[in-house]
Scaffold this active site. Structure first.
Site, PDB file in Angstrom:
ATOM      1  N   ILE A 115      18.048  52.472  69.128  1.00 28.45           N
ATOM      2  CA  ILE A 115      17.882  53.441  70.208  1.00 28.45           C
ATOM      3  C   ILE A 115      19.238  53.928  70.711  1.00 28.45           C
ATOM      4  CG2 ILE A 115      17.103  53.727  72.598  1.00 28.45           C
ATOM      5  CD1 ILE A 115      14.748  51.860  71.915  1.00 28.45           C
ATOM      6  N   ASP A 148      32.123  43.675  74.718  1.00 31.68           N
ATOM      7  CA  ASP A 148      30.915  42.894  74.966  1.00 31.68           C
ATOM      8  C   ASP A 148      30.627  42.980  76.460  1.00 31.68           C
ATOM      9  OD1 ASP A 148      28.946  41.005  75.393  1.00 31.68           O
ATOM     10  OD2 ASP A 148      29.858  39.484  74.104  1.00 31.68           O
ATOM     11  N   ASN A 200      22.616  50.773  77.330  1.00 25.66           N
ATOM     12  CA  ASN A 200      21.554  50.493  76.373  1.00 25.66           C
ATOM     13  C   ASN A 200      21.594  49.074  75.805  1.00 25.66           C
ATOM     14  OD1 ASN A 200      19.497  51.350  74.170  1.00 25.66           O
ATOM     15  ND2 ASN A 200      21.248  50.577  73.013  1.00 25.66           N
ATOM     16  N   ARG A 235      28.066  49.254  88.025  1.00 25.53           N
ATOM     17  CA  ARG A 235      29.159  49.210  89.008  1.00 25.53           C
ATOM     18  C   ARG A 235      30.385  49.955  88.496  1.00 25.53           C
ATOM     19  NH1 ARG A 235      32.703  43.926  90.313  1.00 25.53           N
ATOM     20  NH2 ARG A 235      33.730  44.714  88.413  1.00 25.53           N
ATOM     21  N   SER A 258      15.288  49.901  80.937  1.00 28.77           N
ATOM     22  CA  SER A 258      14.236  48.984  81.350  1.00 28.77           C
ATOM     23  C   SER A 258      13.286  48.795  80.162  1.00 28.77           C
ATOM     24  CB  SER A 258      13.514  49.539  82.582  1.00 28.77           C
ATOM     25  OG  SER A 258      12.510  48.663  83.023  1.00 28.77           O
ATOM     26  N   SER A 259      12.016  48.559  80.420  1.00 28.16           N
ATOM     27  CA  SER A 259      11.012  48.375  79.370  1.00 28.16           C
ATOM     28  C   SER A 259       9.641  48.559  79.986  1.00 28.16           C
ATOM     29  CB  SER A 259      11.121  46.969  78.769  1.00 28.16           C
ATOM     30  OG  SER A 259       9.979  46.651  77.982  1.00 28.16           O
ATOM     31  N   TYR A 312      12.078  38.153  79.014  1.00 28.52           N
ATOM     32  CA  TYR A 312      12.524  39.517  78.725  1.00 28.52           C
ATOM     33  C   TYR A 312      11.985  40.485  79.770  1.00 28.52           C
ATOM     34  CZ  TYR A 312      13.009  43.985  76.309  1.00 28.52           C
ATOM     35  OH  TYR A 312      13.311  45.287  75.986  1.00 28.52           O
ATOM     36  N   LYS A 316      14.173  42.856  82.546  1.00 26.73           N
ATOM     37  CA  LYS A 316      14.090  44.313  82.630  1.00 26.73           C
ATOM     38  C   LYS A 316      13.475  44.767  83.952  1.00 26.73           C
ATOM     39  CE  LYS A 316      15.705  45.434  78.526  1.00 26.73           C
ATOM     40  NZ  LYS A 316      16.895  46.288  78.338  1.00 26.73           N
ATOM     41  N   THR A 335      12.484  50.389  65.281  1.00 26.64           N
ATOM     42  CA  THR A 335      13.885  50.121  64.947  1.00 26.64           C
ATOM     43  C   THR A 335      13.904  48.826  64.143  1.00 26.64           C
ATOM     44  OG1 THR A 335      14.245  48.777  66.921  1.00 26.64           O
ATOM     45  CG2 THR A 335      14.678  51.146  67.122  1.00 26.64           C
TER      46      THR A 335
END
Length: 264
Positions: A24, A70, A97, A130, A146-147, A161, A165, A196
């Site tokens: 994505i 990272d 992402n 931030r 988010s999801s 998970y 999110k 994916t």
């Protein structure tokens, strides 16, 4: 699609997408470039994958660079933003992402797994936001990930998970208030199942007795979750991100938009 015929023109804008070496994130980075933005492709591990995304964006006529960082480490997030601004002279759009997926029954989740998931999906996104606020030009855009499992779609053994999110939905409501002084909008997109490499790795968890089916069969079954009777693909998510990044998306603020074809 040329910039002149694109639905949203992002020419002159500088965008940064975390975790955009594949999936994505890569689709978001490429679509932002297709619409005219200069793009910073962030990656944590695979420079080769990130450079392929950079080359694709450049082939569309937009500028792009890859920067390793990272975003679980706040110091690296700060460096990422600093380097992006130093290279392009400013920053207008940040899409957070980067993330990891996790499955585990409540009775089996370890402290280590909790920290692994929340350090990136939640804490990482908080500090990306931030630093985006600190580095963005006035009128910029922050878009978090988010999801649909955060609020619309419950999956067994997916609480860690989903919770990681779910925090994002709360973040964007308050971040939008905090960022108003710079005219920055803050939103999230909440994808459903999206085809994916990650989808193929975990799709058996979403389908009852999913391990009995091949990856192709699971993908076909997942398509039936949407009344449109098709799978979601990275470009479906990327197009919504680009709308939120555009001037046309300004009046959407503090919201989490579910992007799952009506599956949940």
């Amino acid at each position: 699609m040329t910039v002149s015929s694109a639905p949203y023109c992002l020419a002159g804008q500088v965008a940064l997408v975390t975790g955009s070496g594949r999936g994505i994130g890569a689709a978001i980075a490429v679509e932002l470039g297709r619409l005219g933005a200069s793009v910073v492709v962030n990656y944590a591990n695979s420079s080769a994958a990130a450079e392929k995304v950079v080359a694709e964006i450049q082939s569309l006529g937009s500028a792009a660079i890859a920067i390793q960082a990272d975003v679980r480490e706040v110091s690296q997030t700060v460096r990422l933003m600093d380097e992006a601004v130093a290279h392009f002279g400013g920053l207008d759009i940040v899409c957070s992402n980067a993330g990891v997926v996790s499955f585990g029954h409540l009775g089996e989740v370890t402290e280590e797994e909790f920290d692994r998931v929340f350090s990136l999906n939640t804490r990482g996104q908080f500090f990306v936001a931030r630093e985006a606020y600190r580095h963005l030009n006035e009128g910029g855009r922050i878009i978090l990930m988010s999801s649909n499992t955060a609020h619309d779609f419950s999956v067994p053994k997916h609480s860690l998970y989903s919770g990681s999110k779910g925090a994002i939905d709360s973040f964007v409501r308050v971040f939008a208030k905090d960022c108003g002084d710079k005219k920055i909008t803050v939103n999230a997109v909440a994808p459903g199942g999206t085809v994916t490499d990650m989808f193929h790795a975990v799709s058996h968890h979403y389908i009852p007795n999913g391990e009995k089916y091949t990856a192709e069969e699971r993908q076909q079954m997942a398509a039936h979750a949407s009344p449109l009777m098709r799978n979601g693909f990275p470009l479906d998510i990327a197009r919504v991100v680009c709308f939120l990044a555009s001037k046309e998306g300004e009046w959407v603020n503090g919201k989490s938009l579910t992007v799952d074809g009506g599956a949940a």
